[in-house]
Design an enzyme around this catalytic site. Sequence first.
Site, PDB file in Angstrom:
ATOM      1  N   ASP A  67       0.847  -1.188   0.000  1.00 14.84           N
ATOM      2  CA  ASP A  67       0.000   0.000   0.000  1.00 14.84           C
ATOM      3  C   ASP A  67       0.886   1.242   0.000  1.00 14.84           C
ATOM      4  O   ASP A  67       1.893   1.311   0.695  1.00 14.84           O
ATOM      5  CB  ASP A  67      -0.916  -0.007   1.234  1.00 14.84           C
ATOM      6  CG  ASP A  67      -2.065   0.975   1.095  1.00 14.84           C
ATOM      7  OD1 ASP A  67      -3.218   0.530   0.969  1.00 14.84           O
ATOM      8  OD2 ASP A  67      -1.807   2.200   1.114  1.00 14.84           O
ATOM      9  N   HIS A 119      -9.939  -5.561  -3.637  1.00 17.08           N
ATOM     10  CA  HIS A 119      -8.635  -5.774  -3.015  1.00 17.08           C
ATOM     11  C   HIS A 119      -8.809  -6.142  -1.558  1.00 17.08           C
ATOM     12  O   HIS A 119      -9.742  -5.698  -0.896  1.00 17.08           O
ATOM     13  CB  HIS A 119      -7.746  -4.530  -3.139  1.00 17.08           C
ATOM     14  CG  HIS A 119      -8.394  -3.254  -2.685  1.00 17.08           C
ATOM     15  ND1 HIS A 119      -9.316  -2.571  -3.442  1.00 17.08           N
ATOM     16  CD2 HIS A 119      -8.250  -2.536  -1.538  1.00 17.08           C
ATOM     17  CE1 HIS A 119      -9.709  -1.485  -2.794  1.00 17.08           C
ATOM     18  NE2 HIS A 119      -9.089  -1.444  -1.634  1.00 17.08           N
ATOM     19  N   HIS A 145      -6.824  -5.881   2.020  1.00 16.93           N
ATOM     20  CA  HIS A 145      -5.705  -5.309   2.774  1.00 16.93           C
ATOM     21  C   HIS A 145      -5.227  -6.368   3.768  1.00 16.93           C
ATOM     22  O   HIS A 145      -6.032  -6.885   4.546  1.00 16.93           O
ATOM     23  CB  HIS A 145      -6.161  -4.109   3.609  1.00 16.93           C
ATOM     24  CG  HIS A 145      -6.706  -2.944   2.853  1.00 16.93           C
ATOM     25  ND1 HIS A 145      -6.014  -1.765   2.699  1.00 16.93           N
ATOM     26  CD2 HIS A 145      -7.907  -2.743   2.247  1.00 16.93           C
ATOM     27  CE1 HIS A 145      -6.757  -0.893   2.025  1.00 16.93           C
ATOM     28  NE2 HIS A 145      -7.914  -1.461   1.744  1.00 16.93           N
TER      29      HIS A 145
HETATM   30  P1  AMP Z   1      -9.815   1.215  -0.091  1.00 15.31           P
HETATM   31  O1  AMP Z   1     -10.323   2.354   0.736  1.00 15.31           O
HETATM   32  O2  AMP Z   1     -10.079  -0.112   0.559  1.00 15.31           O
HETATM   33  O3  AMP Z   1     -10.313   1.283  -1.515  1.00 15.31           O
HETATM   34  O4  AMP Z   1      -8.243   1.344  -0.091  1.00 15.31           O
HETATM   35  C1  AMP Z   1      -7.480   1.765  -1.174  1.00 15.31           C
HETATM   36  C2  AMP Z   1      -6.031   1.698  -0.753  1.00 15.31           C
HETATM   37  O5  AMP Z   1      -5.238   1.859  -1.912  1.00 15.31           O
HETATM   38  C3  AMP Z   1      -5.615   2.770   0.227  1.00 15.31           C
HETATM   39  O6  AMP Z   1      -5.096   2.151   1.405  1.00 15.31           O
HETATM   40  C4  AMP Z   1      -4.524   3.553  -0.517  1.00 15.31           C
HETATM   41  O7  AMP Z   1      -3.470   3.973   0.316  1.00 15.31           O
HETATM   42  C5  AMP Z   1      -4.069   2.529  -1.542  1.00 15.31           C
HETATM   43  N1  AMP Z   1      -3.504   3.089  -2.768  1.00 15.31           N
HETATM   44  C6  AMP Z   1      -3.985   4.103  -3.551  1.00 15.31           C
HETATM   45  N2  AMP Z   1      -3.196   4.310  -4.610  1.00 15.31           N
HETATM   46  C7  AMP Z   1      -2.194   3.393  -4.523  1.00 15.31           C
HETATM   47  C8  AMP Z   1      -1.059   3.089  -5.325  1.00 15.31           C
HETATM   48  N3  AMP Z   1      -0.766   3.780  -6.457  1.00 15.31           N
HETATM   49  N4  AMP Z   1      -0.234   2.074  -4.937  1.00 15.31           N
HETATM   50  C9  AMP Z   1      -0.496   1.384  -3.810  1.00 15.31           C
HETATM   51  N5  AMP Z   1      -1.558   1.619  -3.009  1.00 15.31           N
HETATM   52  C10 AMP Z   1      -2.391   2.610  -3.354  1.00 15.31           C
END
Ligand code: AMP
Length: 126
Positions: free
Chosen positions: A34, A109, A111
Amino acid sequence: MPAYDDSNIFARILRGEIPATRVAENDHALAFRDIAPRAPTHVLVIPKRAYVDFADFAANAGADEITGFMRLCAEVCAAEGVDPASGGKGFRAITNAGPDGVQEVPHFHLHIIGGRMTGPMLSLRD
Ligand code: AMP
């Protein structure tokens, strides 16, 4: 459920259009760190095909995809040293969906978060 938006950031990572710190991969899924980690281990595992969220993936992915996705999750937990089965102190696996789930990226996704005490699952306050 909204239609899949092919311009979301994880679709762009899968297409190689933007970089990511990749940690593991198989035919069906990709794991990468992340960009804003909330813990020492904060890895995102995504299917390689287009699914909006968990329910979409659970309902519509094939058996091989589901198995491949789950096996990659297990591989990440072991490799990151957070799997209690191999001496780790544990982890939390979270998936967010839709506005109430506060999902930011509309590509399913999981986490995987660990390396510290993660605290209560949810606040009981609004
Ligand atoms: P969600 O709220 O479950 O959709 O989480 C999206 C996650 O994607 C967040 O924890 C962000 O920090 C992460 N994120 C956004 N852009 C990127 C990126 N380019 N590379 C890695 N993680 C990302």
